[in-house]
Scaffold this motif. Structure first.
Motif, PDB file in Angstrom:
ATOM      1  N   LEU A  59       0.869  -1.263  -0.059  1.00 19.40           N
ATOM      2  CA  LEU A  59      -0.053   0.144   0.033  1.00 19.40           C
ATOM      3  C   LEU A  59       0.880   1.230  -0.031  1.00 19.40           C
ATOM      4  CD1 LEU A  59      -3.077  -0.692   2.294  1.00 19.40           C
ATOM      5  CD2 LEU A  59      -3.264   0.326  -0.067  1.00 19.40           C
ATOM      6  N   PRO A  60       1.904   1.637   0.640  1.00 20.37           N
ATOM      7  CA  PRO A  60       2.700   2.793   0.894  1.00 20.37           C
ATOM      8  C   PRO A  60       3.060   3.016  -0.471  1.00 20.37           C
ATOM      9  CG  PRO A  60       2.974   1.401   2.765  1.00 20.37           C
ATOM     10  CD  PRO A  60       2.285   0.447   1.960  1.00 20.37           C
ATOM     11  N   ALA A  61       3.653   2.121  -1.131  1.00 17.72           N
ATOM     12  CA  ALA A  61       4.499   2.367  -2.553  1.00 17.72           C
ATOM     13  C   ALA A  61       3.773   2.527  -3.663  1.00 17.72           C
ATOM     14  CB  ALA A  61       5.514   1.326  -2.747  1.00 17.72           C
ATOM     15  N   SER A  62       2.420   1.888  -3.547  1.00 18.25           N
ATOM     16  CA  SER A  62       1.518   1.902  -4.632  1.00 18.25           C
ATOM     17  C   SER A  62       1.081   3.102  -5.325  1.00 18.25           C
ATOM     18  CB  SER A  62      -0.038   1.123  -4.339  1.00 18.25           C
ATOM     19  OG  SER A  62      -0.513   1.815  -3.259  1.00 18.25           O
ATOM     20  N   GLY A  63       0.764   4.238  -4.559  1.00 20.82           N
ATOM     21  CA  GLY A  63       0.550   5.588  -5.004  1.00 20.82           C
ATOM     22  C   GLY A  63       1.696   6.144  -5.683  1.00 20.82           C
ATOM     23  N   TRP A  64       2.732   5.771  -5.120  1.00 20.77           N
ATOM     24  CA  TRP A  64       4.315   6.308  -5.679  1.00 20.77           C
ATOM     25  C   TRP A  64       4.539   5.707  -7.283  1.00 20.77           C
ATOM     26  CZ3 TRP A  64       8.789   4.087  -6.841  1.00 20.77           C
ATOM     27  CH2 TRP A  64       9.836   4.753  -7.025  1.00 20.77           C
ATOM     28  N   LEU A  65       4.231   4.497  -7.251  1.00 20.39           N
ATOM     29  CA  LEU A  65       4.431   3.788  -8.359  1.00 20.39           C
ATOM     30  C   LEU A  65       3.379   4.339  -9.423  1.00 20.39           C
ATOM     31  CD1 LEU A  65       5.069   0.135  -7.150  1.00 20.39           C
ATOM     32  CD2 LEU A  65       6.595   1.553  -8.426  1.00 20.39           C
ATOM     33  N   VAL A  66       2.166   4.503  -9.039  1.00 16.23           N
ATOM     34  CA  VAL A  66       1.165   4.988  -9.980  1.00 16.23           C
ATOM     35  C   VAL A  66       1.602   6.350 -10.477  1.00 16.23           C
ATOM     36  CG1 VAL A  66      -1.186   5.801 -10.214  1.00 16.23           C
ATOM     37  CG2 VAL A  66      -0.601   3.651  -9.175  1.00 16.23           C
ATOM     38  N   GLY A  67       2.064   7.207  -9.463  1.00 11.42           N
ATOM     39  CA  GLY A  67       2.672   8.583  -9.905  1.00 11.42           C
ATOM     40  C   GLY A  67       3.662   8.525 -10.836  1.00 11.42           C
ATOM     41  N   ARG A  68       4.537   7.587 -10.582  1.00  8.85           N
ATOM     42  CA  ARG A  68       5.729   7.608 -11.520  1.00  8.85           C
ATOM     43  C   ARG A  68       5.615   6.964 -12.830  1.00  8.85           C
ATOM     44  NH1 ARG A  68      10.538  10.311 -10.201  1.00  8.85           N
ATOM     45  NH2 ARG A  68      11.812   8.276 -10.967  1.00  8.85           N
ATOM     46  N   ILE A  69       4.871   5.603 -12.670  1.00  9.13           N
ATOM     47  CA  ILE A  69       4.873   5.050 -13.918  1.00  9.13           C
ATOM     48  C   ILE A  69       3.550   5.205 -14.721  1.00  9.13           C
ATOM     49  CG2 ILE A  69       4.827   2.667 -14.851  1.00  9.13           C
ATOM     50  CD1 ILE A  69       6.439   1.597 -12.298  1.00  9.13           C
ATOM     51  N   GLY A  70       2.624   5.723 -14.172  1.00  7.56           N
ATOM     52  CA  GLY A  70       1.234   6.124 -14.881  1.00  7.56           C
ATOM     53  C   GLY A  70       0.206   4.693 -14.464  1.00  7.56           C
ATOM     54  N   SER A  71      -0.986   5.354 -14.263  1.00  7.65           N
ATOM     55  CA  SER A  71      -2.026   4.153 -13.939  1.00  7.65           C
ATOM     56  C   SER A  71      -2.352   3.298 -14.787  1.00  7.65           C
ATOM     57  CB  SER A  71      -3.451   5.277 -13.345  1.00  7.65           C
ATOM     58  OG  SER A  71      -3.919   5.725 -14.321  1.00  7.65           O
ATOM     59  N   LYS A  72      -2.212   3.669 -16.236  1.00 10.33           N
ATOM     60  CA  LYS A  72      -2.469   2.800 -17.342  1.00 10.33           C
ATOM     61  C   LYS A  72      -1.328   1.623 -17.316  1.00 10.33           C
ATOM     62  CE  LYS A  72      -3.028   2.528 -22.342  1.00 10.33           C
ATOM     63  NZ  LYS A  72      -2.960   3.229 -23.702  1.00 10.33           N
ATOM     64  N   ALA A 184      -4.075   7.483 -20.841  1.00  9.91           N
ATOM     65  CA  ALA A 184      -2.970   7.354 -21.085  1.00  9.91           C
ATOM     66  C   ALA A 184      -2.217   8.548 -20.271  1.00  9.91           C
ATOM     67  CB  ALA A 184      -2.315   7.153 -22.426  1.00  9.91           C
ATOM     68  N   GLN A 185      -3.024   9.631 -19.800  1.00 13.55           N
ATOM     69  CA  GLN A 185      -2.811  11.065 -19.566  1.00 13.55           C
ATOM     70  C   GLN A 185      -1.876  10.824 -18.322  1.00 13.55           C
ATOM     71  OE1 GLN A 185      -6.596  12.740 -19.259  1.00 13.55           O
ATOM     72  NE2 GLN A 185      -6.384  13.110 -17.383  1.00 13.55           N
ATOM     73  N   ASP A 186      -2.161   9.769 -17.378  1.00 13.73           N
ATOM     74  CA  ASP A 186      -1.552   9.620 -15.947  1.00 13.73           C
ATOM     75  C   ASP A 186      -0.076   9.335 -16.119  1.00 13.73           C
ATOM     76  OD1 ASP A 186      -3.478  10.686 -14.193  1.00 13.73           O
ATOM     77  OD2 ASP A 186      -4.638   8.887 -14.605  1.00 13.73           O
ATOM     78  N   GLU A 187       0.323   8.632 -17.348  1.00 11.18           N
ATOM     79  CA  GLU A 187       1.602   8.251 -17.433  1.00 11.18           C
ATOM     80  C   GLU A 187       2.502   9.318 -17.240  1.00 11.18           C
ATOM     81  OE1 GLU A 187       1.879   5.855 -20.945  1.00 11.18           O
ATOM     82  OE2 GLU A 187       0.265   4.698 -20.600  1.00 11.18           O
ATOM     83  N   ALA A 188       2.363  10.557 -17.757  1.00  8.08           N
ATOM     84  CA  ALA A 188       3.335  11.463 -17.604  1.00  8.08           C
ATOM     85  C   ALA A 188       3.694  11.944 -16.309  1.00  8.08           C
ATOM     86  CB  ALA A 188       2.833  12.456 -18.572  1.00  8.08           C
ATOM     87  N   PRO A 189       5.007  11.977 -15.916  1.00  6.60           N
ATOM     88  CA  PRO A 189       5.166  12.680 -14.685  1.00  6.60           C
ATOM     89  C   PRO A 189       4.644  14.190 -14.569  1.00  6.60           C
ATOM     90  CG  PRO A 189       7.186  11.831 -15.555  1.00  6.60           C
ATOM     91  CD  PRO A 189       6.044  11.684 -16.676  1.00  6.60           C
ATOM     92  N   THR A 190       4.104  14.595 -13.101  1.00  5.98           N
ATOM     93  CA  THR A 190       3.603  15.831 -13.227  1.00  5.98           C
ATOM     94  C   THR A 190       4.667  16.913 -12.936  1.00  5.98           C
ATOM     95  OG1 THR A 190       3.521  15.085 -10.721  1.00  5.98           O
ATOM     96  CG2 THR A 190       1.372  14.697 -12.058  1.00  5.98           C
ATOM     97  N   GLY A 191       5.843  16.476 -12.831  1.00  4.29           N
ATOM     98  CA  GLY A 191       6.915  17.388 -12.320  1.00  4.29           C
ATOM     99  C   GLY A 191       6.924  17.627 -10.867  1.00  4.29           C
ATOM    100  N   LYS A 192       6.163  17.018  -9.947  1.00  2.18           N
ATOM    101  CA  LYS A 192       6.124  17.163  -8.733  1.00  2.18           C
ATOM    102  C   LYS A 192       6.560  16.069  -7.751  1.00  2.18           C
ATOM    103  CE  LYS A 192       3.149  18.155  -4.819  1.00  2.18           C
ATOM    104  NZ  LYS A 192       1.716  18.411  -4.336  1.00  2.18           N
ATOM    105  N   ARG A 193       7.710  15.871  -7.303  1.00  2.00           N
ATOM    106  CA  ARG A 193       8.257  14.619  -6.874  1.00  2.00           C
ATOM    107  C   ARG A 193       7.524  14.374  -5.464  1.00  2.00           C
ATOM    108  NH1 ARG A 193      12.651  12.682  -9.301  1.00  2.00           N
ATOM    109  NH2 ARG A 193      13.166  11.488  -7.674  1.00  2.00           N
ATOM    110  N   GLU A 194       6.944  13.327  -5.287  1.00  2.00           N
ATOM    111  CA  GLU A 194       6.567  12.934  -4.265  1.00  2.00           C
ATOM    112  C   GLU A 194       7.236  11.903  -3.439  1.00  2.00           C
ATOM    113  OE1 GLU A 194       2.489  11.482  -5.495  1.00  2.00           O
ATOM    114  OE2 GLU A 194       1.746  13.652  -5.282  1.00  2.00           O
TER     115      GLU A 194
END
Length: 381
Positions: A59-72, A184-194
């Motif tokens: 659980l703790p890493a899942s959000g980070w992975l989705v943010g880094r790699i993209g939900s798709k 696919a839009q969630d694949e791109a990094p937001t530029g904000k490092r979490e």
């Protein structure tokens, strides 16, 4: 553009469905797997604990992975792993290999859960009306379908291994078919490092505690409704399962209706209504433990519970402090602790004060949900 959004909605709905189908398929064959491995009740409990451990660890890493790699990408990869690990559950012939498999199965399921909910949150931005409840309704419907297929497989004496191969194949085909249509839009990094571990702020913490209370209540029905029907209601053995069936049916129906309810009542009023309905249902089951009354009470609890988690996920995904994936993971982490704590807590209370009083105590979770809902501000109003 409208056609593209509709196609994405169908694709995300299918992802929710195959997620629920895989989980229900595994759950439907637990007794057979227990018999095949010759597990005692204590050993089975030990084995079953491996799945939530895998979920909790990831659980703790899942959000980070989705943010880094993209939900798709995470959704496609996690769904494929989930399907293949389902096959593994039916393959192993010893307890410890099965436990390792279940830990990875729980981790893959959690990644799939966070990623497809992130997809649903992203899609909801294109709609003026709420849509999250219908997606969670697809998961609930898949539970009925998976349980039904499992019953047919058991009746036909099909081994869990071959049963799971068929479900996994269907899942992989579905995922391959929808992969081009996921957002696919969630694949791109937001530029904000979490950070890898995102600490929720106060609004997310409130949503997390609401999810925690809701999941304690759900655990009370999932794991203890049969025993309540047997020990407190005194139902015949062949009627014991009707309590859980009533709860699951009303929860599935309620999730499809919850989007309509939110449009009419708003997020806050819907959560208030849901918490009140959950408490009322449990208190009726405690005060009037007759068969028909308890069935009606569990129907009320299902209706009350149905909207809470979809609404919490929808609101968490709108967090301005964290990405949708990280916000969902933070809220889910808190909520899932309730699902872990709920069943053993009820067992402990039942041992000392009786199951009926334990259910009355759990009814206060709905009241806490109502109290916390009054603290929600912003988009929830």
């Amino acid at each position: 553009m409208h056609r593209n959004i509709t196609t994405q909605r169908i694709a995300i709905g299918i992802a929710f469905f195959v997620y629920g189908l895989c989980f229900a398929s595994w759950a439907s064959r637990i007794p057979d797997i227990r018999n095949m491995l010759g597990l005692s009740e204590a050993q089975l409990g030990f084995v079953l604990f491996a799945l939530p451990v895998g979920t909790l660890v990831s659980l703790p890493a899942s959000g980070w992975l989705v943010g880094r790699i993209g939900s798709k990408r995470i959704a496609i990869g996690a769904a494929a792993c989930y399907a293949l690990l389902l096959i593994g559950i039916g393959y192993w012939n010893n307890m410890y290999s099965l436990m390792v498999n279940l830990m990875f199965f729980g981790a893959a399921g959690n990644l799939l859960n966070i990623s497809i909910n992130t997809q649903a949150v992203a899609l909801s931005r294109h709609y003026e009306k709420p849509i999250m409840g219908a997606f969670h309704g697809m998961w609930s419907i898949a539970g009925f379908v998976g349980a039904g297929i499992g019953a047919l497989m058991i009746d036909g004496r099909v081994s869990p291994f071959h049963h799971f191969i068929s479900i996994a194949t269907l899942t992989l085909v579905c995922i391959a078919g929808i992969s081009a249509y996921l957002i696919a839009q969630d694949e791109a990094p937001t530029g904000k490092r979490e950070p890898l571990f995102s600490i929720p702020d106060k609004p997310l913490a409130i949503l997390g505690v609401i999810a925690f209370c809701a999941m304690i209540g759900e655990g009370a029905l999932y794991d203890w409704s049969g025993i309540y029907m047997e020990k407190v209601v005194g139902a015949k053995q062949e009627l014991v399962g009707y309590g859980l069936s009533a709860f699951l049916f009303s929860m599935a129906a309620g999730r499809f209706l919850s989007d309509w309810t939110v449009r009419r009542m708003g997020y806050k009023n819907t959560l208030l209504f849901s918490g009140g309905m959950t408490s009322t249902g449990l208190l009726i089951a405690v005060a009037f433990p007759g068969f028909g009354t308890v069935i009606a009470a569990f129907l009320l609890v299902g209706i009350g519970s149905s909207a809470i988690i979809p609404l919490v996920y929808s609101l968490a995904g709108k967090s301005g402090k964290l990405s949708p994936g990280a916000a969902l993971a933070a809220v889910t982490t808190i909520g899932f602790c309730g699902f872990l704590i709920g069943p053993p807590l009820i067992g402990f209370m039942a041992e000392f004060i009786g199951l009926r009083i334990a259910y009355a105590t759990i009814a206060f979770m709905g009241m806490i949900i109502m109290l916390l809902t009054t603290k929600i501000k912003g988009t929830a109003a």
